[in-house]
Design a protein around this motif. Structure first.
Motif, PDB file in Angstrom:
ATOM      1  N   VAL A 246     -13.525 -43.874 -47.742  1.00 41.27           N
ATOM      2  CA  VAL A 246     -14.768 -43.416 -47.093  1.00 41.27           C
ATOM      3  C   VAL A 246     -15.761 -44.219 -47.785  1.00 41.27           C
ATOM      4  CG1 VAL A 246     -16.273 -41.712 -46.555  1.00 41.27           C
ATOM      5  CG2 VAL A 246     -14.088 -41.478 -46.123  1.00 41.27           C
ATOM      6  N   LEU A 247     -15.679 -44.045 -49.496  1.00 44.56           N
ATOM      7  CA  LEU A 247     -16.916 -44.420 -50.217  1.00 44.56           C
ATOM      8  C   LEU A 247     -16.898 -46.034 -50.004  1.00 44.56           C
ATOM      9  CD1 LEU A 247     -18.753 -44.498 -52.354  1.00 44.56           C
ATOM     10  CD2 LEU A 247     -17.199 -44.291 -53.870  1.00 44.56           C
ATOM     11  N   THR A 248     -15.667 -46.578 -49.873  1.00 47.38           N
ATOM     12  CA  THR A 248     -15.574 -48.052 -49.788  1.00 47.38           C
ATOM     13  C   THR A 248     -16.309 -48.485 -48.436  1.00 47.38           C
ATOM     14  OG1 THR A 248     -13.381 -48.298 -50.937  1.00 47.38           O
ATOM     15  CG2 THR A 248     -14.119 -49.926 -49.472  1.00 47.38           C
ATOM     16  N   ARG A 249     -16.056 -48.104 -47.452  1.00 49.82           N
ATOM     17  CA  ARG A 249     -16.672 -48.368 -46.122  1.00 49.82           C
ATOM     18  C   ARG A 249     -18.151 -48.136 -46.199  1.00 49.82           C
ATOM     19  NH1 ARG A 249     -11.708 -47.903 -45.748  1.00 49.82           N
ATOM     20  NH2 ARG A 249     -10.449 -48.589 -43.793  1.00 49.82           N
ATOM     21  N   VAL A 250     -18.771 -46.947 -46.991  1.00 52.17           N
ATOM     22  CA  VAL A 250     -19.935 -46.946 -47.022  1.00 52.17           C
ATOM     23  C   VAL A 250     -20.742 -48.007 -47.979  1.00 52.17           C
ATOM     24  CG1 VAL A 250     -21.709 -45.347 -48.089  1.00 52.17           C
ATOM     25  CG2 VAL A 250     -19.860 -44.334 -46.767  1.00 52.17           C
ATOM     26  N   LEU A 251     -20.107 -48.513 -49.099  1.00 52.55           N
ATOM     27  CA  LEU A 251     -20.555 -49.404 -49.758  1.00 52.55           C
ATOM     28  C   LEU A 251     -20.692 -50.673 -49.068  1.00 52.55           C
ATOM     29  CD1 LEU A 251     -19.083 -48.226 -53.124  1.00 52.55           C
ATOM     30  CD2 LEU A 251     -21.582 -47.866 -52.358  1.00 52.55           C
ATOM     31  N   ASP A 252     -19.481 -50.809 -48.281  1.00 48.14           N
ATOM     32  CA  ASP A 252     -19.263 -52.205 -47.495  1.00 48.14           C
ATOM     33  C   ASP A 252     -20.634 -52.511 -46.602  1.00 48.14           C
ATOM     34  OD1 ASP A 252     -17.027 -52.994 -49.065  1.00 48.14           O
ATOM     35  OD2 ASP A 252     -15.821 -52.249 -47.215  1.00 48.14           O
ATOM     36  N   GLU A 253     -20.935 -51.117 -45.980  1.00 46.36           N
ATOM     37  CA  GLU A 253     -21.780 -51.172 -44.889  1.00 46.36           C
ATOM     38  C   GLU A 253     -23.191 -51.480 -45.481  1.00 46.36           C
ATOM     39  OE1 GLU A 253     -23.774 -51.471 -41.337  1.00 46.36           O
ATOM     40  OE2 GLU A 253     -21.585 -51.030 -41.777  1.00 46.36           O
ATOM     41  N   LYS A 254     -23.424 -50.834 -46.648  1.00 48.51           N
ATOM     42  CA  LYS A 254     -24.820 -50.932 -47.482  1.00 48.51           C
ATOM     43  C   LYS A 254     -24.846 -52.428 -47.783  1.00 48.51           C
ATOM     44  CE  LYS A 254     -27.228 -49.287 -51.555  1.00 48.51           C
ATOM     45  NZ  LYS A 254     -27.479 -50.557 -52.041  1.00 48.51           N
ATOM     46  N   LEU A 255     -23.792 -53.101 -48.564  1.00 48.52           N
ATOM     47  CA  LEU A 255     -23.799 -54.528 -48.789  1.00 48.52           C
ATOM     48  C   LEU A 255     -24.062 -55.430 -47.652  1.00 48.52           C
ATOM     49  CD1 LEU A 255     -23.442 -56.746 -50.700  1.00 48.52           C
ATOM     50  CD2 LEU A 255     -21.102 -56.878 -50.325  1.00 48.52           C
ATOM     51  N   LYS A 256     -23.512 -55.126 -46.199  1.00 47.25           N
ATOM     52  CA  LYS A 256     -23.778 -55.878 -45.010  1.00 47.25           C
ATOM     53  C   LYS A 256     -25.183 -55.903 -44.915  1.00 47.25           C
ATOM     54  CE  LYS A 256     -20.514 -55.492 -42.035  1.00 47.25           C
ATOM     55  NZ  LYS A 256     -19.733 -54.907 -41.031  1.00 47.25           N
ATOM     56  N   ARG A 257     -25.657 -54.586 -44.993  1.00 48.23           N
ATOM     57  CA  ARG A 257     -27.250 -54.397 -44.405  1.00 48.23           C
ATOM     58  C   ARG A 257     -28.013 -55.299 -45.527  1.00 48.23           C
ATOM     59  NH1 ARG A 257     -25.761 -48.982 -43.765  1.00 48.23           N
ATOM     60  NH2 ARG A 257     -26.768 -48.451 -45.780  1.00 48.23           N
ATOM     61  N   GLU A 258     -27.918 -55.369 -46.859  1.00 48.24           N
ATOM     62  CA  GLU A 258     -28.542 -55.918 -47.714  1.00 48.24           C
ATOM     63  C   GLU A 258     -28.355 -57.536 -47.575  1.00 48.24           C
ATOM     64  OE1 GLU A 258     -26.871 -54.640 -51.477  1.00 48.24           O
ATOM     65  OE2 GLU A 258     -27.978 -52.936 -51.382  1.00 48.24           O
ATOM     66  N   ARG A 259     -27.198 -58.195 -47.028  1.00 48.61           N
ATOM     67  CA  ARG A 259     -27.056 -59.339 -46.886  1.00 48.61           C
ATOM     68  C   ARG A 259     -27.882 -59.629 -45.523  1.00 48.61           C
ATOM     69  NH1 ARG A 259     -20.736 -59.879 -48.026  1.00 48.61           N
ATOM     70  NH2 ARG A 259     -20.663 -60.122 -50.130  1.00 48.61           N
ATOM     71  N   ASN A 260     -27.759 -59.034 -44.573  1.00 49.35           N
ATOM     72  CA  ASN A 260     -28.436 -59.131 -43.501  1.00 49.35           C
ATOM     73  C   ASN A 260     -30.195 -59.165 -43.568  1.00 49.35           C
ATOM     74  OD1 ASN A 260     -28.654 -59.387 -40.468  1.00 49.35           O
ATOM     75  ND2 ASN A 260     -29.839 -57.557 -40.502  1.00 49.35           N
ATOM     76  N   ASP A 261     -30.700 -58.217 -44.531  1.00 46.67           N
ATOM     77  CA  ASP A 261     -32.031 -58.384 -44.740  1.00 46.67           C
ATOM     78  C   ASP A 261     -32.556 -59.634 -45.511  1.00 46.67           C
ATOM     79  OD1 ASP A 261     -32.350 -55.930 -43.728  1.00 46.67           O
ATOM     80  OD2 ASP A 261     -32.291 -54.787 -45.655  1.00 46.67           O
TER      81      ASP A 261
END
Length: 279
Positions: A246-261
């Motif tokens: 679960v934590l891995t997916r939360v962090l992956d999603e956070k990283l994806k948002r940061e890259r998109n920003d």
């Protein structure tokens, strides 16, 4: 509130009174799910050039006794050998039988009766109850079954069929059970019960059922706080791999948002450091 999950994409669905969530694995899983629920038997599949085996030939094969459970819960079932041997597990077991009149019996002391019944129903009909409604992510209704799975028992029904199908080497039944799991509308606590079973009885590399579970909880932080925080914490302590996934997916999603920003910065906006204190 009911929701559908397509891997990491969340689509809001109309709310259902008393309902919480509906887990779906994605379009790829839906496309790969078996379509033999409309009366086509599993043994009827194959190349059109092959001669079709007549159903009566299966019914004239020897009858095998299945002893499910043990002690007071022991139940005796029977099935035709020619159907059972579609499973590598039963094929190996039946290979040990002789034609000298000895009992044809297979003991299944650790298996759950309802799951074995669903397996046999699949062998004879190509599906098991409840069936999926054609073209929908819904299961046929039974008045005796609640519309919303409060306890996780409906999820467990299909999860047990899934793990039993894996044990018996029945890939099509395994896929069918997986597709039905994602049709169940359940509550957060029901999902916790299901997640505990999945992480206890499936292998670490079984992404078919584990990945949707982790993705589901990674996107449900508000539900955790409101409905199942204590149960979620206990599950993470009991199965650290679940918490890690679960934590891995939360962090992956956070990283994806940061890259998109970074790729698509919001025009006219300035990032400021968060203020601390009351000033």
């Amino acid at each position: 509130m009911a929701e559908e999950f397509h891997e990491e994409v969340v689509e809001e669905q109309p709310s259902v009174p008393g309902a919480d969530v509906e887990m779906v694995e994605g379009d790829e899983a839906e496309a790969s799910a078996p379509r033999n629920g409309g009366g086509e038997l599993p043994f009827a599949e194959g190349d059109d050039s092959e001669q079709r085996v007549q159903f009566i030939s299966y019914l004239t094969s020897p009858v095998v006794t299945l002893v499910v459970g043990e002690g007071e819960s022991e139940t005796i079932l029977t099935a035709h050998q020619a159907l059972l041997t579609q499973s590598p597990f039963f094929s190996d077991a039946c290979a040990a039988f002789t034609d000298d009149g000895s009992p044809r019996q297979i003991d299944l002391p650790t298996d759950e009766l309802d799951a074995v019944g669903c397996f046999l129903e699949f062998l004879y009909t190509g599906d098991y109850f409840p069936k999926k409604l054609p073209g929908q992510r819904l299961l046929e209704q039974d008045p005796s079954i609640p519309a919303v799975d409060e306890t996780g028992e409906q999820l467990l029904k299909h999860a047990r069929v899934y793990t039993l199908a894996e044990k018996f080497g029945m890939d099509k039944l395994r896929s069918l059970a997986s597709s039905k799991i994602h049709c169940v509308n359940s509550t957060a606590k029901g999902e916790i019960t299901y997640a505990r079973y999945i992480y206890q009885y499936t292998s670490r590399d079984d992404t078919t059922v584990r990945a949707p579970v982790a993705n589901f909880w990674a996107t449900r932080s508000h539900t955790l706080r409101a409905e199942a925080e204590e149960e979620f914490r206990n599950l993470c302590l009991e199965f650290p791999q679940f918490g890690y996934d679960v934590l891995t997916r939360v962090l992956d999603e956070k990283l994806k948002r940061e890259r998109n920003d970074k790729l698509h910065p919001a025009s006219g906006s300035a990032r400021k450091r968060a203020r601390h204190g009351n000033a």
